[in-house]
Scaffold this motif. Structure first.
Motif, PDB file in Angstrom:
ATOM      1  N   GLY A  98       9.855  91.577  45.744  1.00  0.00           N
ATOM      2  CA  GLY A  98       8.717  90.682  45.901  1.00  0.00           C
ATOM      3  C   GLY A  98       7.404  91.338  45.524  1.00  0.00           C
ATOM      4  O   GLY A  98       7.300  92.569  45.452  1.00  0.00           O
ATOM      5  N   LEU A  99       6.405  90.491  45.271  1.00  0.00           N
ATOM      6  CA  LEU A  99       5.062  90.963  44.930  1.00  0.00           C
ATOM      7  C   LEU A  99       4.032  90.184  45.741  1.00  0.00           C
ATOM      8  O   LEU A  99       4.161  88.972  45.938  1.00  0.00           O
ATOM      9  CB  LEU A  99       4.767  90.774  43.442  1.00  0.00           C
ATOM     10  N   LEU A 100       3.015  90.891  46.190  1.00  0.00           N
ATOM     11  CA  LEU A 100       1.878  90.306  46.886  1.00  0.00           C
ATOM     12  C   LEU A 100       0.735  90.254  45.876  1.00  0.00           C
ATOM     13  O   LEU A 100       0.283  91.291  45.399  1.00  0.00           O
ATOM     14  CB  LEU A 100       1.518  91.172  48.101  1.00  0.00           C
ATOM     15  N   ILE A 101       0.291  89.050  45.535  1.00  0.00           N
ATOM     16  CA  ILE A 101      -0.656  88.888  44.426  1.00  0.00           C
ATOM     17  C   ILE A 101      -2.019  88.411  44.910  1.00  0.00           C
ATOM     18  O   ILE A 101      -2.145  87.339  45.514  1.00  0.00           O
ATOM     19  CB  ILE A 101      -0.100  87.901  43.380  1.00  0.00           C
ATOM     20  N   ASP A 102      -3.021  89.222  44.631  1.00  0.00           N
ATOM     21  CA  ASP A 102      -4.420  88.858  44.808  1.00  0.00           C
ATOM     22  C   ASP A 102      -4.804  88.073  43.552  1.00  0.00           C
ATOM     23  O   ASP A 102      -4.971  88.647  42.474  1.00  0.00           O
ATOM     24  CB  ASP A 102      -5.263  90.132  44.953  1.00  0.00           C
ATOM     25  N   ALA A 103      -4.909  86.749  43.677  1.00  0.00           N
ATOM     26  CA  ALA A 103      -5.118  85.885  42.513  1.00  0.00           C
ATOM     27  C   ALA A 103      -6.594  85.671  42.182  1.00  0.00           C
ATOM     28  O   ALA A 103      -6.932  84.820  41.359  1.00  0.00           O
ATOM     29  CB  ALA A 103      -4.430  84.535  42.742  1.00  0.00           C
ATOM     30  N   ARG A 104      -7.463  86.465  42.808  1.00  0.00           N
ATOM     31  CA  ARG A 104      -8.898  86.313  42.574  1.00  0.00           C
ATOM     32  C   ARG A 104      -9.328  86.996  41.275  1.00  0.00           C
ATOM     33  O   ARG A 104      -8.603  87.828  40.716  1.00  0.00           O
ATOM     34  CB  ARG A 104      -9.680  86.909  43.751  1.00  0.00           C
ATOM     35  N   VAL A 124      -4.824  83.988  34.331  1.00  0.00           N
ATOM     36  CA  VAL A 124      -3.690  84.445  33.534  1.00  0.00           C
ATOM     37  C   VAL A 124      -2.594  83.390  33.516  1.00  0.00           C
ATOM     38  O   VAL A 124      -1.973  83.124  32.480  1.00  0.00           O
ATOM     39  CB  VAL A 124      -3.133  85.781  34.080  1.00  0.00           C
ATOM     40  N   PHE A 125      -2.352  82.761  34.670  1.00  0.00           N
ATOM     41  CA  PHE A 125      -1.261  81.795  34.778  1.00  0.00           C
ATOM     42  C   PHE A 125      -1.607  80.450  34.151  1.00  0.00           C
ATOM     43  O   PHE A 125      -0.746  79.565  34.057  1.00  0.00           O
ATOM     44  CB  PHE A 125      -0.877  81.614  36.249  1.00  0.00           C
ATOM     45  N   GLU A 126      -2.859  80.299  33.728  1.00  0.00           N
ATOM     46  CA  GLU A 126      -3.269  79.068  33.052  1.00  0.00           C
ATOM     47  C   GLU A 126      -3.212  79.200  31.541  1.00  0.00           C
ATOM     48  O   GLU A 126      -3.541  78.264  30.811  1.00  0.00           O
ATOM     49  CB  GLU A 126      -4.679  78.672  33.512  1.00  0.00           C
ATOM     50  N   LYS A 127      -2.775  80.359  31.057  1.00  0.00           N
ATOM     51  CA  LYS A 127      -2.658  80.597  29.617  1.00  0.00           C
ATOM     52  C   LYS A 127      -1.388  79.957  29.067  1.00  0.00           C
ATOM     53  O   LYS A 127      -0.493  79.566  29.816  1.00  0.00           O
ATOM     54  CB  LYS A 127      -2.666  82.097  29.331  1.00  0.00           C
ATOM     55  N   SER A 128      -1.295  79.877  27.747  1.00  0.00           N
ATOM     56  CA  SER A 128      -0.142  79.263  27.102  1.00  0.00           C
ATOM     57  C   SER A 128       1.062  80.195  27.138  1.00  0.00           C
ATOM     58  O   SER A 128       0.923  81.409  27.350  1.00  0.00           O
ATOM     59  CB  SER A 128      -0.474  78.923  25.644  1.00  0.00           C
ATOM     60  N   ASP A 129       2.252  79.632  26.911  1.00  0.00           N
ATOM     61  CA  ASP A 129       3.488  80.413  26.920  1.00  0.00           C
ATOM     62  C   ASP A 129       3.456  81.575  25.928  1.00  0.00           C
ATOM     63  O   ASP A 129       4.094  82.599  26.153  1.00  0.00           O
ATOM     64  CB  ASP A 129       4.688  79.519  26.574  1.00  0.00           C
ATOM     65  N   LEU A 130       2.744  81.411  24.832  1.00  0.00           N
ATOM     66  CA  LEU A 130       2.738  82.412  23.764  1.00  0.00           C
ATOM     67  C   LEU A 130       1.669  83.477  23.957  1.00  0.00           C
ATOM     68  O   LEU A 130       1.615  84.435  23.178  1.00  0.00           O
ATOM     69  CB  LEU A 130       2.539  81.714  22.402  1.00  0.00           C
ATOM     70  N   ASP A 131       0.838  83.326  24.961  1.00  0.00           N
ATOM     71  CA  ASP A 131      -0.249  84.291  25.159  1.00  0.00           C
ATOM     72  C   ASP A 131       0.318  85.648  25.567  1.00  0.00           C
ATOM     73  O   ASP A 131       1.111  85.731  26.517  1.00  0.00           O
ATOM     74  CB  ASP A 131      -1.205  83.790  26.245  1.00  0.00           C
ATOM     75  N   PRO A 132      -0.062  86.742  24.884  1.00  0.00           N
ATOM     76  CA  PRO A 132       0.490  88.076  25.180  1.00  0.00           C
ATOM     77  C   PRO A 132       0.253  88.523  26.618  1.00  0.00           C
ATOM     78  O   PRO A 132       1.103  89.203  27.202  1.00  0.00           O
ATOM     79  CB  PRO A 132      -0.245  88.989  24.187  1.00  0.00           C
ATOM     80  N   ARG A 188      -4.784  77.379  42.136  1.00  0.00           N
ATOM     81  CA  ARG A 188      -4.752  77.211  40.674  1.00  0.00           C
ATOM     82  C   ARG A 188      -3.693  78.118  40.059  1.00  0.00           C
ATOM     83  O   ARG A 188      -2.980  77.709  39.124  1.00  0.00           O
ATOM     84  CB  ARG A 188      -6.124  77.500  40.069  1.00  0.00           C
ATOM     85  N   ALA A 189      -3.571  79.336  40.576  1.00  0.00           N
ATOM     86  CA  ALA A 189      -2.537  80.252  40.082  1.00  0.00           C
ATOM     87  C   ALA A 189      -1.143  79.675  40.330  1.00  0.00           C
ATOM     88  O   ALA A 189      -0.269  79.727  39.449  1.00  0.00           O
ATOM     89  CB  ALA A 189      -2.673  81.612  40.754  1.00  0.00           C
ATOM     90  N   ILE A 190      -0.938  79.116  41.520  1.00  0.00           N
ATOM     91  CA  ILE A 190       0.364  78.548  41.869  1.00  0.00           C
ATOM     92  C   ILE A 190       0.690  77.351  40.982  1.00  0.00           C
ATOM     93  O   ILE A 190       1.817  77.222  40.473  1.00  0.00           O
ATOM     94  CB  ILE A 190       0.393  78.156  43.359  1.00  0.00           C
TER      95      ILE A 190
END
Length: 222
Positions: A98-104, A124-132, A188-190
């Motif tokens: 598991g990971l504890l993520i600070d999404a700020r 980061v999680f709002e980027k497209s599938d192809l984003d590096p 928003r990250a979720i």
């Protein structure tokens, strides 16, 4: 025999003296957690006269954007509290599942974070599938890009619903958090993770965030 009694009594007295006045739970005084390769002892502030100051002592912020978030951020996603985080630290975080993520955003993260957290901004999680950057981040989360279409057996095991871009079979369990019940960054990250197909049962939301963490006198690290 008397000397043995004195030794045992001394041992018990010494250990009772080490007990904290302000524990985490009735049966847990602290949690040892790894943060940036170092062992950090997570416990509460022992000064019972301590009061919160600074930005997290504020009760009101303009809405929008700082609106109160719902308890359930999305269907299938579990909302957790501090005790669940302690258990997560002792289990999933410790064994690497598991990971504890600070999404700020990084500017918030640099002011102080929950021990054991890694900073992955919600953007980061709002980027497209192809984003590096997203591809690199997903690898960190145990998610890989599919090299070929999912087979029939995999589709049957998944009930026919299989993501054709990402393989989530080894995805880590996550707890995401941000500044508090008024903060929309981790929600928003979720939502971004779910849009990419991340399994909701592997996502947890710590709604109380940094504000409640500090109100409870819990350790933060910079």
């Amino acid at each position: 025999m008397k000397s043995l009694v004195f030794i045992v009594a001394g041992y018990l007295l010494a250990h009772s003296a080490l007990a904290l006045d302000v524990g985490l739970t009735p049966n847990r005084d602290y949690v040892d957690v790894q943060h940036n390769g170092k062992s950090i002892r997570l416990q509460r502030i022992q000064d019972q006269e301590h009061a919160l100051t600074g930005s997290f002592a504020k009760t009101s912020r303009s809405c929008p954007p700082f609106c109160i978030q719902p308890i359930q951020v999305a269907p299938g996603v579990t909302t957790v509290g501090e005790v669940e985080i302690f258990e997560f630290m002792e289990n999933q975080l410790r064994d690497g599942s598991g990971l504890l993520i600070d999404a700020r955003l990084p500017s918030w993260h640099q002011k102080g974070t929950i021990p054991g957290s890694i900073n992955i901004p919600f953007t980061v999680f709002e980027k497209s599938d192809l984003d590096p950057e997203l591809v690199s981040t997903f690898k960190q989360l145990g998610v890989t890009e599919r090299q070929e279409e999912p087979g029939l057996v995999e589709k049957l095991l998944a009930g026919g619903d299989v993501n054709e871009t990402w393989d989530f079979s080894n995805a880590k369990e996550l707890i995401l958090w941000c500044n508090g019940p008024w903060c929309g960054q981790s929600p928003r990250a979720i939502r971004g993770l779910l849009k990419h197909g991340y399994p909701p049962e592997k996502i947890n939301y710590y709604r109380d965030g940094m504000q409640m963490w500090q109100i409870l006198g819990l350790l933060t690290v910079q």
